[in-house]
Design a protein around this motif. Structure first.
Motif, short mmCIF file in Angstrom:
data_model
loop_
_atom_site.label_atom_id
_atom_site.label_comp_id
_atom_site.label_asym_id
_atom_site.label_seq_id
_atom_site.Cartn_x
_atom_site.Cartn_y
_atom_site.Cartn_z
N GLN A 85 0.81 -1.21 0.00
CA GLN A 85 0.00 0.00 0.00
C GLN A 85 0.85 1.26 0.00
O GLN A 85 0.39 2.32 -0.41
CB GLN A 85 -0.96 0.00 1.18
CG GLN A 85 -2.00 -1.08 1.06
CD GLN A 85 -2.97 -1.10 2.22
OE1 GLN A 85 -2.72 -0.49 3.25
NE2 GLN A 85 -4.06 -1.82 2.05
N HIS A 86 2.09 1.17 0.46
CA HIS A 86 2.97 2.35 0.46
C HIS A 86 3.42 2.70 -0.95
O HIS A 86 3.50 3.87 -1.31
CB HIS A 86 4.18 2.12 1.36
CG HIS A 86 3.80 1.89 2.79
ND1 HIS A 86 3.27 2.87 3.58
CD2 HIS A 86 3.85 0.78 3.57
CE1 HIS A 86 3.02 2.40 4.78
NE2 HIS A 86 3.36 1.12 4.80
N ASN A 88 1.81 1.45 -3.56
CA ASN A 88 0.55 1.47 -4.30
C ASN A 88 0.49 0.44 -5.44
O ASN A 88 0.09 0.77 -6.55
CB ASN A 88 0.29 2.88 -4.83
CG ASN A 88 -1.18 3.19 -4.92
OD1 ASN A 88 -1.99 2.53 -4.29
ND2 ASN A 88 -1.52 4.18 -5.71
N TRP A 89 0.87 -0.80 -5.17
CA TRP A 89 0.77 -1.85 -6.18
C TRP A 89 0.29 -3.15 -5.57
O TRP A 89 0.29 -3.34 -4.36
CB TRP A 89 2.08 -2.06 -6.95
CG TRP A 89 3.30 -2.34 -6.13
CD1 TRP A 89 4.23 -1.44 -5.74
CD2 TRP A 89 3.72 -3.60 -5.60
NE1 TRP A 89 5.21 -2.05 -5.01
CE2 TRP A 89 4.93 -3.37 -4.91
CE3 TRP A 89 3.21 -4.89 -5.64
CZ2 TRP A 89 5.62 -4.40 -4.26
CZ3 TRP A 89 3.90 -5.90 -4.99
CH2 TRP A 89 5.09 -5.65 -4.32
N ASN A 102 -1.04 -1.48 -10.64
CA ASN A 102 -1.15 -0.28 -9.82
C ASN A 102 -2.54 -0.24 -9.20
O ASN A 102 -3.55 -0.42 -9.89
CB ASN A 102 -0.90 0.96 -10.68
CG ASN A 102 -0.74 2.20 -9.86
OD1 ASN A 102 -1.15 2.27 -8.72
ND2 ASN A 102 -0.13 3.19 -10.46
N LEU A 103 -2.63 0.04 -7.90
CA LEU A 103 -3.92 0.05 -7.20
C LEU A 103 -4.85 1.14 -7.72
O LEU A 103 -6.07 0.99 -7.68
CB LEU A 103 -3.70 0.23 -5.70
CG LEU A 103 -3.09 -0.95 -4.96
CD1 LEU A 103 -2.81 -0.58 -3.51
CD2 LEU A 103 -4.00 -2.16 -5.03
N GLU A 104 -4.31 2.22 -8.24
CA GLU A 104 -5.15 3.32 -8.73
C GLU A 104 -5.90 2.94 -10.01
O GLU A 104 -6.88 3.56 -10.35
CB GLU A 104 -4.29 4.55 -9.01
CG GLU A 104 -3.70 5.14 -7.76
CD GLU A 104 -2.72 6.26 -8.05
OE1 GLU A 104 -2.41 6.48 -9.23
OE2 GLU A 104 -2.28 6.88 -7.08
#
Length: 110
Positions: A85-86, A88-89, A102-104
């Motif tokens: 989570q830091h 973001n993947w 990628n989490l976004e």
């Protein structure tokens, strides 16, 4: 009708020339217009996604992820192996060649 009015497209024949730079710029503009615009997702939706992903990791269940690609949304199934989570993947395992996402870019999880 006089002869000079019946010459067809000859009047504009010389304007068909297109510089390579202009052609490339026109093609880039058309591609930019076709790009997928990711919809706005509210906080409740992100919490739901997080809950489903965590349950999937905990129970070792496969899930279906819908994510935004350059020109459309795509979907695949997988088993999630790791989340950072830091940075973001999300790392997953399936039969395709996309091990990190990628989490976004995630739109939905089922």
């Amino acid at each position: 009708m006089s002869e000079h009015l019946r010459r067809g497209n000859k009047l504009w024949e010389s304007s068909r020339m297109f510089l390579l730079e202009h052609k490339q710029a026109l093609m880039n503009r058309k591609l930019k217009q076709k790009e997928f615009q990711q919809p706005f997702l509210d906080q409740d939706h992100y919490e739901k996604l997080n809950r489903i992903i965590m349950d999937s990791i905990k129970n070792e269940q496969s899930i279906t992820i819908t994510y935004s690609d350059t020109y459309e949304s795509r979907q695949f199934w997988c088993w999630i192996t790791k989340i950072n989570q830091h940075e973001n993947w999300l790392k997953f395992m399936n039969e395709e060649d996309v091990p990190i996402l990628n989490l976004e870019r995630i739109l939905d999880v089922e």
